[in-house]
Design a protein around this motif. Sequence first.
Motif, PDB file in Angstrom:
ATOM      1  N   GLU A 361       0.828  -1.202   0.000  1.00 49.36           N
ATOM      2  CA  GLU A 361       0.000   0.000   0.000  1.00 49.36           C
ATOM      3  C   GLU A 361       0.865   1.256   0.000  1.00 49.36           C
ATOM      4  O   GLU A 361       0.521   2.262  -0.638  1.00 49.36           O
ATOM      5  N   ARG A 362       1.989   1.208   0.707  1.00 52.46           N
ATOM      6  CA  ARG A 362       2.900   2.360   0.733  1.00 52.46           C
ATOM      7  C   ARG A 362       3.533   2.598  -0.630  1.00 52.46           C
ATOM      8  O   ARG A 362       3.737   3.746  -1.041  1.00 52.46           O
ATOM      9  N   PHE A 363       3.854   1.515  -1.339  1.00 56.11           N
ATOM     10  CA  PHE A 363       4.412   1.678  -2.682  1.00 56.11           C
ATOM     11  C   PHE A 363       3.405   2.353  -3.606  1.00 56.11           C
ATOM     12  O   PHE A 363       3.762   3.243  -4.392  1.00 56.11           O
ATOM     13  N   ARG A 364       2.160   1.927  -3.529  1.00 50.43           N
ATOM     14  CA  ARG A 364       1.137   2.547  -4.374  1.00 50.43           C
ATOM     15  C   ARG A 364       0.869   3.984  -3.950  1.00 50.43           C
ATOM     16  O   ARG A 364       0.634   4.857  -4.798  1.00 50.43           O
ATOM     17  N   ALA A 365       0.907   4.230  -2.638  1.00 51.02           N
ATOM     18  CA  ALA A 365       0.636   5.578  -2.131  1.00 51.02           C
ATOM     19  C   ALA A 365       1.747   6.554  -2.502  1.00 51.02           C
ATOM     20  O   ALA A 365       1.496   7.758  -2.630  1.00 51.02           O
TER      21      ALA A 365
END
Length: 643
Positions: A361-365
């Motif tokens: 999720e952090r990579f996408r965010a």
Amino acid sequence: MSSTEEDSSDEDTEEDAMPTERVKMTEPRIVDDSQVSSPPSTVPFSRRASINGSHTAPGRPPVGRKASETPSLIADKSPSIATDRSTPTSGIFNAPSALRMAQRHEANAESSGMSNSIPNVDWTALPRELQFYLSFHHEQITYHHYAFKNDASCFLRTTLIELAVSFEPLLYAVVGFSAFQYAIRDRTGRIQDFLQFYDRSVSSLLRHLKQRPIIQCDDVAVKTLLTILQLATIEEYLGDWVNLLSHQRAACNILTRIYTPSSIMQSDTTRTMLAWYTRFDVFAGILGGYETAIGREWLTAPEQYYGEQSRLHPDELSYKIEEAIARNTLNARDMGTLFARRAKGAVSDEEFFVENRSLGERFRAWRSDLHPSLTDSRFAITTFEGAPKRDPEDIVDPYLPGVIYAGPLWQMNFCLIDWQATDLMHRYQSSLADQTRPSDDLTKLALQICQACEAVELWPGSVEGTVLATQASLAMATLFLPKDARHISWSRRKYANIESLGFIYPATFREKLAMMWEEPDVLDWWLPNRESCPTIIQSIRSFVDSRSREPQDVPSRDLKRMKALFSALDLADVQQNNACCLSIGSTSSDASPVMTVANDDFTNPLETSTWGARMRASEYRVWDETMSNQQQQQHQHQHLFGQ
């Protein structure tokens, strides 16, 4: 700062060990941000001299200067935007507002006081050969050659040189790197031309560490750390990751001993040192499958610092770029650490999947949370007028409008490419952890990386070193391309181009690709019959092979084998023409064919002199034990006398 007593005590000791032609070393000061009346410039336009395409032979006066003229390392005369090639701007957009914005950024650099925060330096007392290579470094080498994504303060072209002039080990390390780049570009250069400087740097550094252990934060400690990082950069170019790991460990020892995550953020010089070191630590950990040597707090500090500066100075674009870089580096570190802990059994399956889901999720965010100014469409490149005609054998369209940015957003190209490559690695590792076959989306992402890398390479306004700045991400992407003749041929041409520019890929990497592609001649050279293989590259490869040594510990062995990267590649499945040719849990053979490079004219420097000396782990260990003992004695002395 180092005391006068310390300088005088070592002067006689070091006198005999210095070269016969000694130089007067002027002492630049390292400026803390607190000493600057206004915030440091964050303009993405580097203060750079215009590039002169002509060269003179080493030993002659620096290009474009009289022998008696002091090099202009200070931005007291800023080049116009039209002639500044450190951040491309020409021929990229038709919006006048974009040019006005760029001019305002340059004006901010002058009004911030940053141009007065870096003192000038006189190097005319140096031998002419050293003057030439320092001038070449200042005028021709960009932050892309160092794989930096940004250098808003122009550290590598100004401060690093100024510090080098006053510290012999760093001087020869910088000169050695510059001589290496010149020899590659000159094509007629010899390997001895730069190895002599590398050897002098190593010898001088070892002597210096024995005479003056690093036990406190001062100018000498800063220069020592920069020397080790510069030597590590040379090792990276030579493809010797085992020896690079020794440098990285020594740098970590000094960095964590004299700084804290808070104190290292106090000046531009120390922030740059941390970013320089972190790149080695994180990348080596990902390739080798082990945790970083420094703790997570060292990577959250830059993210917090640049985030705070972005809020305090909302109009300064470079702070936002640095924040994005820091956040992606932190994500990459967390990814490498998480998978390394799972491999050791240090985290349960349940904990791993929870943390890994959050990491995804952090990579996408990261991409969705970018400030709108970092993807401003006004700076998107829409025309490639003057670029080479598109190759019919190309696997991507590099000239598609809107793929890359220019002007003040040029640095964002490398941020985005790096983010894509890290995301690619995370998706691949996650599929292995889930015991599912990697998705075809990995191939699509790999092609996007290849497209962006080729776009920044072929754009007519590109700058020196651009190809080298993207090589790591491109190498990652090519592993996930289809294994057909067209994609393999494209990849081989890319690797040949990168290596002809001086970046030597480790033998392990070439061996794995040779098996994956079923192309054994890749071991000798990327293209058949050594097409486009410069003689100096053949010499460098032979030298690297002759000096290679077996790793002495598990992390070094894992790094040399690129364990985390290749452990799941099914090299026996190369007949299938699917997207990734991957299988779960298979391990590639460790059998490594020996690469031979015939070069009758090449003489191994190791057999004729001490050139090519290396900072072995054992040498660092002796220094470290001496330093620890002296530090312990100092603490005992302070305790006894109540200091």
